[in-house]
Design a protein around this motif. Structure first.
Motif, PDB file in Angstrom:
ATOM      1  N   ILE A 416       0.835  -1.206   0.000  1.00 11.67           N
ATOM      2  CA  ILE A 416       0.000   0.000   0.000  1.00 11.67           C
ATOM      3  C   ILE A 416       0.867   1.253   0.000  1.00 11.67           C
ATOM      4  CG2 ILE A 416      -1.691   1.308   1.352  1.00 11.67           C
ATOM      5  CD1 ILE A 416      -2.780  -1.463   2.278  1.00 11.67           C
ATOM      6  N   LYS A 417       1.997   1.215   0.691  1.00 18.26           N
ATOM      7  CA  LYS A 417       2.904   2.375   0.733  1.00 18.26           C
ATOM      8  C   LYS A 417       3.388   2.736  -0.675  1.00 18.26           C
ATOM      9  CE  LYS A 417       4.849   1.986   5.407  1.00 18.26           C
ATOM     10  NZ  LYS A 417       6.039   1.599   6.204  1.00 18.26           N
ATOM     11  N   LYS A 418       3.568   1.731  -1.517  1.00 16.47           N
ATOM     12  CA  LYS A 418       4.058   1.976  -2.872  1.00 16.47           C
ATOM     13  C   LYS A 418       2.954   2.487  -3.794  1.00 16.47           C
ATOM     14  CE  LYS A 418       7.507  -1.704  -2.430  1.00 16.47           C
ATOM     15  NZ  LYS A 418       7.900  -3.063  -2.859  1.00 16.47           N
ATOM     16  N   SER A 419       1.731   2.370  -3.364  1.00 10.62           N
ATOM     17  CA  SER A 419       0.593   2.790  -4.176  1.00 10.62           C
ATOM     18  C   SER A 419      -0.349   3.586  -3.289  1.00 10.62           C
ATOM     19  CB  SER A 419      -0.093   1.532  -4.745  1.00 10.62           C
ATOM     20  OG  SER A 419      -1.233   1.860  -5.480  1.00 10.62           O
ATOM     21  N   ASN A 420      -1.559   3.120  -3.113  1.00  5.94           N
ATOM     22  CA  ASN A 420      -2.471   3.620  -2.087  1.00  5.94           C
ATOM     23  C   ASN A 420      -3.525   2.550  -1.863  1.00  5.94           C
ATOM     24  OD1 ASN A 420      -4.999   4.200  -3.693  1.00  5.94           O
ATOM     25  ND2 ASN A 420      -3.586   5.580  -4.756  1.00  5.94           N
ATOM     26  N   TYR A 421      -4.291   2.699  -0.819  1.00 10.31           N
ATOM     27  CA  TYR A 421      -5.227   1.661  -0.379  1.00 10.31           C
ATOM     28  C   TYR A 421      -6.151   1.198  -1.504  1.00 10.31           C
ATOM     29  CZ  TYR A 421      -8.913  -0.432   2.593  1.00 10.31           C
ATOM     30  OH  TYR A 421      -9.829  -1.273   3.176  1.00 10.31           O
ATOM     31  N   ILE A 422      -6.840   2.126  -2.155  1.00 12.88           N
ATOM     32  CA  ILE A 422      -7.820   1.759  -3.178  1.00 12.88           C
ATOM     33  C   ILE A 422      -7.141   1.182  -4.415  1.00 12.88           C
ATOM     34  CG2 ILE A 422      -9.617   2.616  -4.728  1.00 12.88           C
ATOM     35  CD1 ILE A 422     -10.471   2.386  -1.798  1.00 12.88           C
ATOM     36  N   ASP A 423      -6.107   1.868  -4.926  1.00  9.67           N
ATOM     37  CA  ASP A 423      -5.443   1.397  -6.148  1.00  9.67           C
ATOM     38  C   ASP A 423      -4.801   0.029  -5.947  1.00  9.67           C
ATOM     39  OD1 ASP A 423      -6.205   3.702  -7.385  1.00  9.67           O
ATOM     40  OD2 ASP A 423      -4.240   4.679  -7.282  1.00  9.67           O
ATOM     41  N   TYR A 424      -4.208  -0.175  -4.763  1.00 13.10           N
ATOM     42  CA  TYR A 424      -3.523  -1.444  -4.496  1.00 13.10           C
ATOM     43  C   TYR A 424      -4.500  -2.609  -4.555  1.00 13.10           C
ATOM     44  CZ  TYR A 424      -0.875  -5.037  -1.970  1.00 13.10           C
ATOM     45  OH  TYR A 424      -0.255  -6.207  -1.607  1.00 13.10           O
ATOM     46  N   PHE A 425      -5.639  -2.456  -3.880  1.00  9.96           N
ATOM     47  CA  PHE A 425      -6.585  -3.566  -3.828  1.00  9.96           C
ATOM     48  C   PHE A 425      -7.418  -3.695  -5.106  1.00  9.96           C
ATOM     49  CE2 PHE A 425      -5.983  -2.958   0.844  1.00  9.96           C
ATOM     50  CZ  PHE A 425      -5.369  -4.179   1.060  1.00  9.96           C
ATOM     51  N   MET A 426      -7.653  -2.586  -5.811  1.00 11.66           N
ATOM     52  CA  MET A 426      -8.351  -2.688  -7.090  1.00 11.66           C
ATOM     53  C   MET A 426      -7.482  -3.394  -8.129  1.00 11.66           C
ATOM     54  SD  MET A 426     -11.429  -1.873  -6.936  1.00 11.66           S
ATOM     55  CE  MET A 426     -11.669  -2.141  -8.692  1.00 11.66           C
ATOM     56  N   LYS A 427      -6.192  -3.165  -8.068  1.00 12.52           N
ATOM     57  CA  LYS A 427      -5.290  -3.867  -8.982  1.00 12.52           C
ATOM     58  C   LYS A 427      -5.374  -5.377  -8.747  1.00 12.52           C
ATOM     59  CE  LYS A 427      -0.418  -3.936 -10.459  1.00 12.52           C
ATOM     60  NZ  LYS A 427      -0.068  -5.335 -10.153  1.00 12.52           N
ATOM     61  N   LEU A 428      -5.406  -5.765  -7.477  1.00 16.31           N
ATOM     62  CA  LEU A 428      -5.544  -7.192  -7.160  1.00 16.31           C
ATOM     63  C   LEU A 428      -6.899  -7.719  -7.620  1.00 16.31           C
ATOM     64  CD1 LEU A 428      -3.983  -7.377  -3.564  1.00 16.31           C
ATOM     65  CD2 LEU A 428      -2.953  -8.112  -5.715  1.00 16.31           C
ATOM     66  N   SER A 429      -7.969  -6.938  -7.394  1.00 11.51           N
ATOM     67  CA  SER A 429      -9.321  -7.363  -7.801  1.00 11.51           C
ATOM     68  C   SER A 429      -9.369  -7.651  -9.291  1.00 11.51           C
ATOM     69  CB  SER A 429     -10.347  -6.275  -7.469  1.00 11.51           C
ATOM     70  OG  SER A 429     -10.519  -6.140  -6.088  1.00 11.51           O
ATOM     71  N   LYS A 430      -8.778  -6.772 -10.080  1.00 10.36           N
ATOM     72  CA  LYS A 430      -8.808  -6.924 -11.530  1.00 10.36           C
ATOM     73  C   LYS A 430      -7.946  -8.099 -11.994  1.00 10.36           C
ATOM     74  CE  LYS A 430     -10.016  -2.086 -12.210  1.00 10.36           C
ATOM     75  NZ  LYS A 430      -9.618  -0.732 -12.632  1.00 10.36           N
ATOM     76  N   GLU A 431      -6.820  -8.303 -11.324  1.00  9.56           N
ATOM     77  CA  GLU A 431      -5.972  -9.454 -11.660  1.00  9.56           C
ATOM     78  C   GLU A 431      -6.703 -10.754 -11.368  1.00  9.56           C
ATOM     79  OE1 GLU A 431      -2.330  -9.211  -9.499  1.00  9.56           O
ATOM     80  OE2 GLU A 431      -1.591  -7.462 -10.603  1.00  9.56           O
ATOM     81  N   TYR A 432      -7.370 -10.808 -10.232  1.00  4.94           N
ATOM     82  CA  TYR A 432      -8.070 -12.024  -9.842  1.00  4.94           C
ATOM     83  C   TYR A 432      -9.274 -12.288 -10.744  1.00  4.94           C
ATOM     84  CZ  TYR A 432      -5.205 -11.632  -5.613  1.00  4.94           C
ATOM     85  OH  TYR A 432      -4.147 -11.529  -4.735  1.00  4.94           O
ATOM     86  N   LEU A 433      -9.916 -11.222 -11.221  1.00  5.64           N
ATOM     87  CA  LEU A 433     -11.027 -11.402 -12.152  1.00  5.64           C
ATOM     88  C   LEU A 433     -10.532 -12.017 -13.456  1.00  5.64           C
ATOM     89  CD1 LEU A 433     -13.940 -11.093 -13.062  1.00  5.64           C
ATOM     90  CD2 LEU A 433     -13.420  -8.733 -13.727  1.00  5.64           C
ATOM     91  N   GLU A 434      -9.390 -11.565 -13.943  1.00  4.40           N
ATOM     92  CA  GLU A 434      -8.835 -12.136 -15.171  1.00  4.40           C
ATOM     93  C   GLU A 434      -8.524 -13.615 -14.991  1.00  4.40           C
ATOM     94  OE1 GLU A 434      -8.706 -10.766 -18.222  1.00  4.40           O
ATOM     95  OE2 GLU A 434      -9.881  -9.236 -17.171  1.00  4.40           O
TER      96      GLU A 434
END
Length: 772
Positions: A416-434
């Motif tokens: 999260i420090k390298k990104s931010n709370y929302i962007d970090y977890f949305m990136k994971l959400s989209k990866e997992y959807l794929e």
């Protein structure tokens, strides 16, 4: 005493039965939009309210996935992955939020409480909003359900010559697990805590002083599991409830209810619940029927795992449960309760703070954790000395105690420090959807079943229809909705088609005569019961375009097509191939046009495919053999109808067809040259499928339906040759070459090109028409 029990199990070779315990999972996820905002849409209609697998929890936006009881960690993990993939890919422009702490959330009054038919359930949720606020209800997690193998417990009961009743014996074991789980809960919280950071929109739900991590991100210093902390979703007080026995436990919860501390038993948010018969008064059932299984409720969603929980964590919980059984305990008291609460808080804050031992001595959390882990390792090595997966999870846990940076919480904070709370977890959400999209046609744990059967099971899960696999080799399953049970073989062999209908369709000669009697055009020809008679008629078919096929066949097996000149030797070999697959063969005229498969379900055309024969596209350098090998690497191609497409073979039929084109397997096609390897276009022989459902003139659809009706078939695949799909049907412009009694449905769900026609859903609508 409990060390003796450990060796009693080992010495009597009962360890394997421990691995076949009952395992179940319940997992909550919030639905979010592409910006990471809580989805305010209604629960997807595709999942009915009475669906036992896919439900809604507190909010319309909170999906709950529930596995059945499985007999291994692998099975329950696979089933949860299936549910996760099904839910993820069924959402429209939404994602599953992978973290226990909520995404961007609106004000309490804007959070949609679950809309249910049961008014008591709605009032219960509204009462929770008044007491705790809606935002806290959105904190999500994983529940681990566990029961010991019943035969194992009965054997231990007999071996120990226990003086109490079997029901009391079982209750004592489960309550011992409860006492030790409360005592050592800090151990699990440290290892599995995965909710250290929260969004600013959650701020204000708790008076505890928080600190800023990023622009919109906050954390409570040292807290690795907000969900298990005072700012998560827990009771306003750490209520004392006895874990000494079922009677004291029930009495204490009833006291909390009568004192208006909680609305009912399920509002007692203990990290462990003792579960029993589901219907009626839960507490009274617990007294009367005893503990059936336990529910461990303290697991955060693990965002580093694509489905929210890892198999390693499940194995850890299993080992921890065994530790609670084989470790001595003591009577549960108010004093111990207070000490355990303090221990939990120290674990939640995850630094080298002190735990208060039962003897009052303070010891380091991680130091004590390693001691517990050593005991768990001894138990595991005694019972399962060769189990590498259990050894792996112990090593992972040891690393986390030795180095806080290896914990899930620490890894999340760094990310999260390298990104931010929302962007970090949305990136994971989209990866997992794929990931889910790529694997949606696979049913984990059931890959040995034909793909059509897997699809029918997936659609059953969506509709809340319970299923059982009765015979895996035969793809035989049962489906149950309420009191209505249907038995299905290979996805399309059902009670809706009579035995005689199946026999008519299986017999190509009888099919042909029935269609002719109903004025439906079929190819002219004859049938033969021996090779000699067929060879005698070579002169009739010489220089004609013909098809030679077994009288009873499916999936295009044993068929040879001659469109050009052929020798008597080739004619003989084609007849021999036909007889290798049946006692009789048909030799018929070849009808010109392209072949289309019409799938008919309940007098409706639900899908039409043009099946392109097995082929390769030349690159000017590679041989046909090399091009086939390369095309077969496509993950959609496999063997045995377990993938959307079948691998292309290089056998005798392909060799003969290439020979007609004056080619062989070593021929090098020119760049962009298409070389066909077969005349018949069955997917089962390596063909490609292209959807034409919306492109073919309706007159052909009527003919296909009439053909199905002529044999009284409710589910069938009609194979039709058509000269021009845009023109209205005319006498010589079409011909039905086969009606199939067991049509594959997966080819219409996952065509090589075109739309998913969702025909599994249509099969289920037919089977459960009166209950829909």
């Amino acid at each position: 005493m409990y060390n003796d029990l450990l060796h009693l199990i080992k010495d009597n070779n009962l360890s394997k039965r421990l691995l076949k315990s009952g395992f179940g999972l319940e997992k909550e996820n919030l639905r979010v939009d592409s910006k990471g905002r809580l989805a305010l849409t209604r629960h997807p209609k595709i999942f009915s309210e009475d669906n036992p697998y896919i439900k809604r929890d507190f909010s319309e936006s909170q999906v709950e996935m529930v596995t059945p009881i499985c007999n291994s960690i692998d099975d329950v993990y696979d089933f949860m992955e299936n549910l996760h993939n099904i839910v993820s890919t069924s959402l429209k422009d939404e994602y599953l939020w992978p973290q226990s702490n909520p995404p961007i959330i609106p004000k309490d009054e804007e959070i949609p409480v679950a809309v249910l038919k049961n008014e008591k359930e709605i009032k219960y949720r509204e009462g929770l909003v008044e007491k705790y606020g809606a935002k806290r209800q959105l904190v999500s997690g994983v529940h681990f359900n566990f029961s010991f193998n019943e035969e194992l417990l009965k054997e231990i009961y007999k071996l120990t010559e226990c003086k109490v009743s079997y029901k009391d014996f079982k209750n004592d074991i489960y309550f011992k697990v409860g006492r030790n789980l409360i005592k050592y809960k800090w151990f699990l919280i440290y290892l599995t805590g995965a909710s250290p950071v929260f969004h600013k929109s959650y701020k204000g739900t708790c008076s505890k002083q928080s600190k800023r991590l990023g622009t919109d991100d906050y954390y409570f210093k040292g807290v690795n599991s907000l969900r298990n902390s005072e700012c998560g979703y827990k009771n306003a007080e750490d209520f004392y409830v006895s874990y000494n026995n079922v009677e004291e436990y029930v009495d204490d919860i009833r006291r909390l209810i009568s004192d208006n501390c909680i609305q009912g038993a399920r509002e007692y948010y203990s990290p462990i619940r003792f579960k029993t018969k589901e219907d009626g008064d839960m507490l009274q059932n617990l007294l009367e029927h005893g503990v059936k299984y336990i529910e461990i409720r303290l697991l955060d969603l693990d965002p580093l795992c694509k489905i929210g929980v890892s198999k390693d964590t499940l194995n850890l919980i299993f080992l921890f449960i065994l530790f609670t059984v084989f470790t001595d305990d003591q009577e549960y008291t108010v004093k111990l309760h207070d000490e355990y609460v303090e221990n939990d808080n120290n674990a939640i804050e995850n630094h080298e703070y002190h735990l208060i031992n039962l003897n009052g001595e303070k010891v380091g959390l991680r130091q004590q954790g390693l001691k517990v882990l050593n005991e768990i390792e001894n138990i595991s090595n005694t019972l399962f000395p060769d189990n590498e997966e259990l050894k792996k999870v112990i090593n992972i846990s040891r690393d986390r105690f030795n180095n806080y940076k290896d914990t899930i919480a620490s890894q999340l904070i760094n990310g999260i420090k390298k990104s931010n709370y929302i962007d970090y977890f949305m990136k994971l959400s989209k990866e997992y959807l794929e990931y889910s999209k790529k694997n949606v046609f696979k049913l984990k744990g059931y890959e040995d079943l034909e793909l059509s059967t897997q699809i029918l099971i997936i659609d059953s899960i969506k509709k809340g229809i319970e299923f059982k696999v009765l015979d895996r080799m035969d793809n035989f399953i049962s489906l149950k909705k309420g009191n209505h049970i249907e038995y299905v073989k290979q996805a399309t062999k059902t009670s809706k088609d009579s035995y005689i209908t199946a026999l008519i369709m299986e017999n190509k000669l009888v099919t042909k005569k029935v269609l002719e009697e109903n004025n439906i055009r079929v190819p002219k020809g004859d049938y033969y019961s021996n090779l000699e008679d067929a060879l005698m008629d070579f002169y009739i078919y010489k220089n004609k375009q013909i098809v030679i096929k077994p009288k009873s066949t499916n999936f295009g097996i044993g068929i040879t097509i001659f469109k050009g000149n052929f020798s008597e030797e080739e004619f003989k070999r084609a007849c021999e191939i036909g007889f290798e697959n049946d006692n009789e063969i048909l030799i018929e005229e070849f009808i010109h046009g392209k072949e289309y498969r019409f799938l008919i379900i309940d007098d409706e055309v639900v899908g039409i495919l043009h099946r392109v024969p097995a082929n390769v596209l030349g690159d000017g350098k590679s041989t046909i053999r090399d091009l086939v090998n390369e095309k077969n690497k496509d993950p959609l191609r496999g063997k045995g109808y377990k993938t959307p497409l079948e691998k292309i073979s290089l056998g005798e039929a392909e060799e003969m067809f290439l020979k007609e084109q004056e080619k062989n397997f070593e021929y090098i096609p020119k760049k962009d040259e298409i070389v066909y390897l077969r005349e018949n276009s069955n997917i089962s022989t390596g063909g490609d499928s292209i959807d034409f459902t919306d492109d073919i003139h309706d007159s052909y659809k009527k003919i296909a339906i009439d053909a199905a009706k002529s044999v009284n078939a409710k589910i069938t695949g009609v194979d039709m040759m058509i000269e021009d799909i845009k023109k209205k049907a005319y006498e010589d412009g079409y011909g039905i070459i086969e009606i199939n009694f067991n049509p594959a449905i997966h080819i219409h769900c996952y065509p090589y090109k075109g739309l998913n026609r969702k025909v599994g859903d249509k099969v289920l609508n037919l089977l459960f028409k009166e209950t829909n």
